[in-house]
Design an enzyme around this catalytic site. Sequence first.
Site, PDB file in Angstrom:
ATOM      1  N   THR A  83       0.795  -1.101   0.148  1.00  0.00           N
ATOM      2  CA  THR A  83       0.120   0.121  -0.041  1.00  0.00           C
ATOM      3  C   THR A  83       0.799   1.225  -0.059  1.00  0.00           C
ATOM      4  OG1 THR A  83      -0.235   0.034   2.507  1.00  0.00           O
ATOM      5  CG2 THR A  83      -2.082  -1.073   1.337  1.00  0.00           C
ATOM      6  N   ASN A  84       1.959   1.038   0.517  1.00  0.00           N
ATOM      7  CA  ASN A  84       2.919   2.549   0.520  1.00  0.00           C
ATOM      8  C   ASN A  84       3.499   2.701  -0.837  1.00  0.00           C
ATOM      9  OD1 ASN A  84       3.306   3.710   3.208  1.00  0.00           O
ATOM     10  ND2 ASN A  84       3.447   1.809   3.825  1.00  0.00           N
ATOM     11  N   ILE A 118      16.214  -7.638   6.718  1.00  0.00           N
ATOM     12  CA  ILE A 118      17.166  -6.638   7.189  1.00  0.00           C
ATOM     13  C   ILE A 118      18.383  -7.163   6.583  1.00  0.00           C
ATOM     14  CG2 ILE A 118      18.587  -6.007   9.083  1.00  0.00           C
ATOM     15  CD1 ILE A 118      16.191  -6.715  11.079  1.00  0.00           C
ATOM     16  N   LEU A 119      18.927  -5.922   5.816  1.00  0.00           N
ATOM     17  CA  LEU A 119      19.893  -5.969   4.986  1.00  0.00           C
ATOM     18  C   LEU A 119      21.412  -5.542   5.747  1.00  0.00           C
ATOM     19  CD1 LEU A 119      18.464  -4.000   1.943  1.00  0.00           C
ATOM     20  CD2 LEU A 119      18.655  -6.443   2.238  1.00  0.00           C
ATOM     21  N   ASN A 162      13.382   4.652   4.699  1.00  0.00           N
ATOM     22  CA  ASN A 162      12.418   3.379   5.415  1.00  0.00           C
ATOM     23  C   ASN A 162      11.127   4.261   5.969  1.00  0.00           C
ATOM     24  OD1 ASN A 162      11.749   0.819   6.282  1.00  0.00           O
ATOM     25  ND2 ASN A 162      12.626   1.292   8.277  1.00  0.00           N
ATOM     26  N   HIS A 188       8.412   3.685   8.948  1.00  0.00           N
ATOM     27  CA  HIS A 188       8.306   2.694  10.019  1.00  0.00           C
ATOM     28  C   HIS A 188       6.857   2.970  10.564  1.00  0.00           C
ATOM     29  CE1 HIS A 188       9.289  -0.017  13.343  1.00  0.00           C
ATOM     30  NE2 HIS A 188       8.701   1.188  13.924  1.00  0.00           N
TER      31      HIS A 188
HETATM   32  C1  GAR Z   1       3.553  -0.619   6.737  1.00  0.00           C
HETATM   33  O1  GAR Z   1       2.915  -0.237   7.747  1.00  0.00           O
HETATM   34  C2  GAR Z   1       5.079  -0.214   6.986  1.00  0.00           C
HETATM   35  O2  GAR Z   1       5.384   0.742   7.829  1.00  0.00           O
HETATM   36  C3  GAR Z   1       5.798  -1.667   7.731  1.00  0.00           C
HETATM   37  O3  GAR Z   1       5.096  -2.590   7.158  1.00  0.00           O
HETATM   38  C4  GAR Z   1       3.929  -2.373   6.565  1.00  0.00           C
HETATM   39  C5  GAR Z   1       3.787  -2.490   5.089  1.00  0.00           C
HETATM   40  O4  GAR Z   1       2.634  -2.355   4.518  1.00  0.00           O
HETATM   41  N1  GAR Z   1       7.111  -1.518   7.843  1.00  0.00           N
HETATM   42  C6  GAR Z   1       8.014  -2.073   8.691  1.00  0.00           C
HETATM   43  O5  GAR Z   1       7.176  -2.551   9.860  1.00  0.00           O
HETATM   44  C7  GAR Z   1       9.214  -2.169   8.793  1.00  0.00           C
HETATM   45  N2  GAR Z   1       9.950  -2.071  10.044  1.00  0.00           N
HETATM   46  P1  GAR Z   1       2.578  -2.490   2.798  1.00  0.00           P
HETATM   47  O6  GAR Z   1       3.416  -3.386   2.130  1.00  0.00           O
HETATM   48  O7  GAR Z   1       1.135  -2.371   2.477  1.00  0.00           O
HETATM   49  O8  GAR Z   1       3.367  -1.024   2.338  1.00  0.00           O
END
Ligand code: GAR
Length: 214
Positions: free
Chosen positions: A15-16, A95-96, A110, A112
């Site tokens: 979604t991001n 984690i890279l 990134n 978060h």
């Molecule tokens: C999002 O909420 C992102 O912030 C989180 O995973 C989700 C991915 O959603 N990321 C982390 O937790 C990284 N530490 P998406 O695939 O729908 O964008």
Amino acid sequence: MSVKRIAVLVSGGGTNLQALIDAQRRGEMINGEIAAVISSKPGAYALERAARAGIPAYVTARKDYPSSRDMTAALVEQLKRLGIDLVVLAGFMVILTEEMVRAYPNAILNVHPALIPSFCGEGYYGLHVHEKALEYGVKVSGATVHFVSEECDGGPIVLQKAVPVEEGDTPETLQRRIMEQAEWVILPEAVSLFCQGRLRVEGRAVRILNQPNL
Ligand code: GAR
């Protein structure tokens, strides 16, 4: 200034990634272009979103490499081959190793799903972050976009947005509100600022410039 080529690294729903694609369509990704999507998971729905938007998509799966160092090396090579200027981790769950940061210093963003330094670091990803926030009883959470450094979730903060926790929230409802009100807003904004050359890292802090930093 040349148009910045962006790679979006994903692992799941994407979604991001969609928020970035939509921002680009609306002309809000100033001086940036999503040139590639790379997924760590073969069947990720994010790959379909990329295909629908006509963006070249690739899979680089952790299981295809003997170690995370080997996977990181393969990714760096791929990103360099594609001429990528900015790497965006958008729900990327691998984690890279430090070679990634060395190859792209202050050029990896990134997102978060919490207000760093709360609820972050190893083990804090996806829904777990919201479970922990609710368990702790915080009244406000939110999202953070930061530069990636060698410390997990510890790099300089670019943008943050707070979101209220509501009575009766579940990890799922909180996650959704944080995505809608914070992540999908600040991630495209941070990417656009980077592409315009308007971010300057000063120690732990990031200054947002009115004019490009050329
Ligand atoms: C999002 O909420 C992102 O912030 C989180 O995973 C989700 C991915 O959603 N990321 C982390 O937790 C990284 N530490 P998406 O695939 O729908 O964008």
